[in-house]
Design an enzyme around this catalytic site. Sequence first.
Site, PDB file in Angstrom:
ATOM      1  CD  GLU A  98      79.921  14.997  20.139  1.00 32.31           C
ATOM      2  OE1 GLU A  98      79.864  14.419  19.044  1.00 32.31           O
ATOM      3  OE2 GLU A  98      79.190  14.706  21.109  1.00 32.31           O
ATOM      4  CG  ASP A  99      77.818  16.393  16.653  1.00 34.46           C
ATOM      5  OD1 ASP A  99      78.114  16.460  17.866  1.00 34.46           O
ATOM      6  OD2 ASP A  99      76.735  15.910  16.268  1.00 34.46           O
ATOM      7  CG  ASP A 102      73.295  22.123  23.090  1.00 31.88           C
ATOM      8  OD1 ASP A 102      73.276  23.311  22.795  1.00 31.88           O
ATOM      9  OD2 ASP A 102      72.267  21.502  23.426  1.00 31.88           O
ATOM     10  CG  PHE A 151      68.255  22.244  16.524  1.00 31.17           C
ATOM     11  CD1 PHE A 151      68.610  21.685  17.747  1.00 31.17           C
ATOM     12  CD2 PHE A 151      68.163  21.405  15.412  1.00 31.17           C
ATOM     13  CE1 PHE A 151      68.858  20.321  17.864  1.00 31.17           C
ATOM     14  CE2 PHE A 151      68.412  20.041  15.534  1.00 31.17           C
ATOM     15  CZ  PHE A 151      68.756  19.508  16.760  1.00 31.17           C
ATOM     16  NE  ARG A 164      72.425  11.107  12.027  1.00 31.32           N
ATOM     17  CZ  ARG A 164      72.652  11.538  13.270  1.00 31.32           C
ATOM     18  NH1 ARG A 164      73.541  12.469  13.487  1.00 31.32           N
ATOM     19  NH2 ARG A 164      71.984  11.033  14.282  1.00 31.32           N
TER      20      ARG A 164
HETATM   21  P1  IMP Z   1      75.273  18.093  24.866  1.00 36.00           P
HETATM   22  O1  IMP Z   1      75.422  16.830  25.659  1.00 36.00           O
HETATM   23  O2  IMP Z   1      74.065  18.880  25.284  1.00 36.00           O
HETATM   24  O3  IMP Z   1      76.509  18.929  24.821  1.00 36.00           O
HETATM   25  O4  IMP Z   1      74.861  17.683  23.421  1.00 36.00           O
HETATM   26  C1  IMP Z   1      75.708  17.170  22.494  1.00 36.00           C
HETATM   27  C2  IMP Z   1      74.936  16.452  21.407  1.00 36.00           C
HETATM   28  O5  IMP Z   1      73.644  17.022  21.193  1.00 36.00           O
HETATM   29  C3  IMP Z   1      75.669  16.578  20.111  1.00 36.00           C
HETATM   30  O6  IMP Z   1      76.561  15.507  19.938  1.00 36.00           O
HETATM   31  C4  IMP Z   1      74.539  16.540  19.106  1.00 36.00           C
HETATM   32  O7  IMP Z   1      74.265  15.216  18.725  1.00 36.00           O
HETATM   33  C5  IMP Z   1      73.344  17.102  19.825  1.00 36.00           C
HETATM   34  N1  IMP Z   1      73.091  18.508  19.463  1.00 36.00           N
HETATM   35  C6  IMP Z   1      73.257  19.599  20.232  1.00 36.00           C
HETATM   36  N2  IMP Z   1      72.939  20.731  19.576  1.00 36.00           N
HETATM   37  C7  IMP Z   1      72.550  20.349  18.341  1.00 36.00           C
HETATM   38  C8  IMP Z   1      72.114  21.063  17.171  1.00 36.00           C
HETATM   39  O8  IMP Z   1      71.999  22.304  17.111  1.00 36.00           O
HETATM   40  N3  IMP Z   1      71.822  20.286  16.090  1.00 36.00           N
HETATM   41  C9  IMP Z   1      71.927  18.935  16.079  1.00 36.00           C
HETATM   42  N4  IMP Z   1      72.338  18.234  17.143  1.00 36.00           N
HETATM   43  C10 IMP Z   1      72.645  18.930  18.275  1.00 36.00           C
HETATM   44 MG    MG Z   2      72.531  13.990  17.560  1.00 34.71          MG
END
Ligand code: IMP
Ligand code: MG
Length: 179
Positions: A98-99, A102, A151, A164
Amino acid sequence: MHPDVDSILISEEQIKKRIQELAVKLDKEYEGKRPLMVSILKGSVMFYADLLRAMSIPVEMDFMAISSYGAGAKSSGEVKLIKDLDRKIEGRDVVIVEDIIDSGYTLSYLKRMLYSRKPASVKICALLDKYARRVVPIEADFKGFDIEDEFVIGYGLDYAERYRNLPYIGILKRSVYEK
Ligand code: IMP
Ligand code: MG
């Protein structure tokens, strides 16, 4: 530097070096095995492609797509499966690539779903960890970098599907999303 980028948080060189280190860890952890490396589309593709090429052990590839953010910069907490894996994972060692973690909603949902299919193991490899924003308790087993609550974009990460293809990870200017 892209005009919408406030500053470069992690350079191409830093990313490359860290991926080499992660690949060594993964090679060791899965020695003698053939883990199924699962890329979470689309944010992880750059990381995934570089990570897998840095690994030496045999791996298999598969892809999943999840919806989380829409066009905004905040998570809704609602997670939806858009594309499932092509094959069964029963008895397999699965690594979710995963990238960024958050809130943790996406990965806790995914981990639960994959575990219900009776794999041998499920581990998480995340390039970035924004720990300050965690809502659901979930940790990466393999992690690239801890980052502050900013962000970020680039190297797969987007804001409204843009940026991207930047080769580095940058902090997005607030003026871009606070209009
Ligand atoms: P989570 O479910 O809140 O943990 O979010 C995960 C997803 O939110 C990641 O796979 C990203 O696609 C997106 N995301 C969260 N933070 C960022 C950020 O700072 N930049 C870009 N995408 C983000
Ligand atoms: Mg995203």
